[in-house]
Design an enzyme around this catalytic site. Structure first.
Site, PDB file in Angstrom:
ATOM      1  N   ASN A  99      36.617   1.609   3.189  1.00  0.00           N
ATOM      2  CA  ASN A  99      36.235   1.223   4.627  1.00  0.00           C
ATOM      3  C   ASN A  99      37.253   1.837   5.478  1.00  0.00           C
ATOM      4  OD1 ASN A  99      34.644   0.834   7.351  1.00  0.00           O
ATOM      5  ND2 ASN A  99      35.055  -1.174   7.156  1.00  0.00           N
ATOM      6  N   LYS A 125      36.946   2.874   8.735  1.00  0.00           N
ATOM      7  CA  LYS A 125      37.009   2.347   9.569  1.00  0.00           C
ATOM      8  C   LYS A 125      37.069   2.970  10.983  1.00  0.00           C
ATOM      9  CE  LYS A 125      39.020  -2.562   8.306  1.00  0.00           C
ATOM     10  NZ  LYS A 125      39.004  -3.732   8.602  1.00  0.00           N
ATOM     11  N   HIS A 183      29.549  -5.992   9.383  1.00  0.00           N
ATOM     12  CA  HIS A 183      30.647  -5.630   9.067  1.00  0.00           C
ATOM     13  C   HIS A 183      31.185  -6.946  10.729  1.00  0.00           C
ATOM     14  CE1 HIS A 183      35.126  -5.150   8.366  1.00  0.00           C
ATOM     15  NE2 HIS A 183      34.352  -4.520   7.826  1.00  0.00           N
ATOM     16  N   GLU A 242      34.192  -6.789  12.391  1.00  0.00           N
ATOM     17  CA  GLU A 242      34.229  -5.611  13.098  1.00  0.00           C
ATOM     18  C   GLU A 242      33.232  -6.337  14.240  1.00  0.00           C
ATOM     19  OE1 GLU A 242      36.536  -3.318  11.101  1.00  0.00           O
ATOM     20  OE2 GLU A 242      38.029  -4.838  10.715  1.00  0.00           O
ATOM     21  N   GLU A 260      33.239 -10.872   2.542  1.00  0.00           N
ATOM     22  CA  GLU A 260      34.640 -10.545   2.988  1.00  0.00           C
ATOM     23  C   GLU A 260      35.112 -11.897   3.965  1.00  0.00           C
ATOM     24  OE1 GLU A 260      34.772  -5.644   3.670  1.00  0.00           O
ATOM     25  OE2 GLU A 260      34.107  -6.981   5.288  1.00  0.00           O
ATOM     26  N   GLY A 283      42.250  -7.049   6.732  1.00  0.00           N
ATOM     27  CA  GLY A 283      43.241  -6.752   7.111  1.00  0.00           C
ATOM     28  C   GLY A 283      44.924  -7.231   7.535  1.00  0.00           C
ATOM     29  N   SER A 319      41.857  -7.352   2.309  1.00  0.00           N
ATOM     30  CA  SER A 319      42.788  -6.854   1.721  1.00  0.00           C
ATOM     31  C   SER A 319      43.406  -6.756   0.212  1.00  0.00           C
ATOM     32  CB  SER A 319      44.064  -7.553   1.549  1.00  0.00           C
ATOM     33  OG  SER A 319      43.975  -8.880   3.634  1.00  0.00           O
TER      34      SER A 319
END
Ligand code: PEP
Length: 257
Positions: A13, A15, A101, A103, A173, A179, A218
């Site tokens: 991904n 992003k 996701h 985010e 996730e 991250g 991660s």
């Protein structure tokens, strides 16, 4: 649950990273590395920004690399300024779409209710949906992980008929691992992913045996092998480490044979 029915799936991904020129350079590098690896048993995807999708589709045309968008609207057209619809993605030759996701949930108000419409819309258009679920650090500390996963999996897949459940890829996730460099412990990843699979089994045991559930948070070349070897983990959704083709190819290589 035994993974015989499930081909490993590793998705990167990007992003909001990479211009078209950068995407082109990366694609050439990654495709050469994947060809050298010869891991045709692993399905590999890049989840790219909208502006690079056509570049990536044409670069990967003669390969097995799948190109995936990072979001879409549930309607197939309409007055939704700034949104992109499934037919716009399929017209480009895109293979799939990341939905929900963390985010997008955190910064852009993505809801389980919208995801319940997006998942069947993606499948109806011929796109592979990658539905992301996961708990915050506070939810884990409060012992709320299962409740959160149950809500996200049940609601996100609510409008999908049981026969199509196995056509979705689910990415577990934990938000605290995205991250941050802090990967979930192996037992935490296995336990949560087995729980997600059990939620699918509540609707269809056959789908539970076939649905792919990825770990994300991660993942890097140095920890991929142990995560990907877990019995219920069918692959990885990789953020930061996918920006480098060499590192990402090493993660693909770490998938169990
Ligand atoms: C992600 O973007 O889904 C992700 C897991 O990011 P990272 O690998 O950087 O934690």
């Amino acid at each position: 649950m035994s993974s015989e029915l499930r081909a490993p799936f590793v998705a990167g991904n990007w992003k909001m990273n990479k211009t078209r020129a950068e995407a082109r350079g990366y694609a050439g590098d990654l495709l050469a590395r994947l060809a050298a690896l010869g891991r045709d048993d692993v399905e590999v995807a890049i989840c790219a920004p909208f502006t690079t999708l056509d570049e990536m589709v044409s670069a990967s045309r003669s390969s097995r690399l799948m190109i995936v968008a990072q979001n879409m609207h549930e309607a197939d057209h309409g007055a939704f300024t700034g949104e992109v619809a499934a037919p716009m993605l399929t017209e480009l030759g895109v293979d799939g779409v990341v939905l929900g996701h963390s985010e997008r949930r955190q910064y852009f108000g993505e809801t389980d209710r919208a995801l319940a419409l997006k998942v069947p819309a993606a499948l109806a258009a011929g796109l592979l949906p990658i539905l992301c679920v996961g708990e915050t650090e506070d939810e884990r500390a409060a012992g709320d992980t299962d409740r959160k996963l149950r809500q996200q999996v049940k609601e996100g897949l609510d409008k999908l008929e049981s026969e199509r459940l196995a056509d979705v890829v689910i990415a577990y996730e934990p938000i605290w691992a995205i991250g941050t460099g802090q990967t979930a412990a192996l037992e935490q990843a296995q336990e949560a992913i087995a729980f997600v699979r059990a939620l699918i089994a509540d609707r269809s045991r056959d789908a539970a045996a076939r649905v792919r559930v990825l770990y994300g948070g991660s993942v890097k070349a140095s920890n991929a092998a142990e995560l990907l070897a877990l019995p219920d983990v069918d692959g990885a959704l990789v953020g930061g480490a996918s920006l480098d083709a060499e590192e990402f190819a090493a993660i693909v290589a770490a998938a169990p044979r």
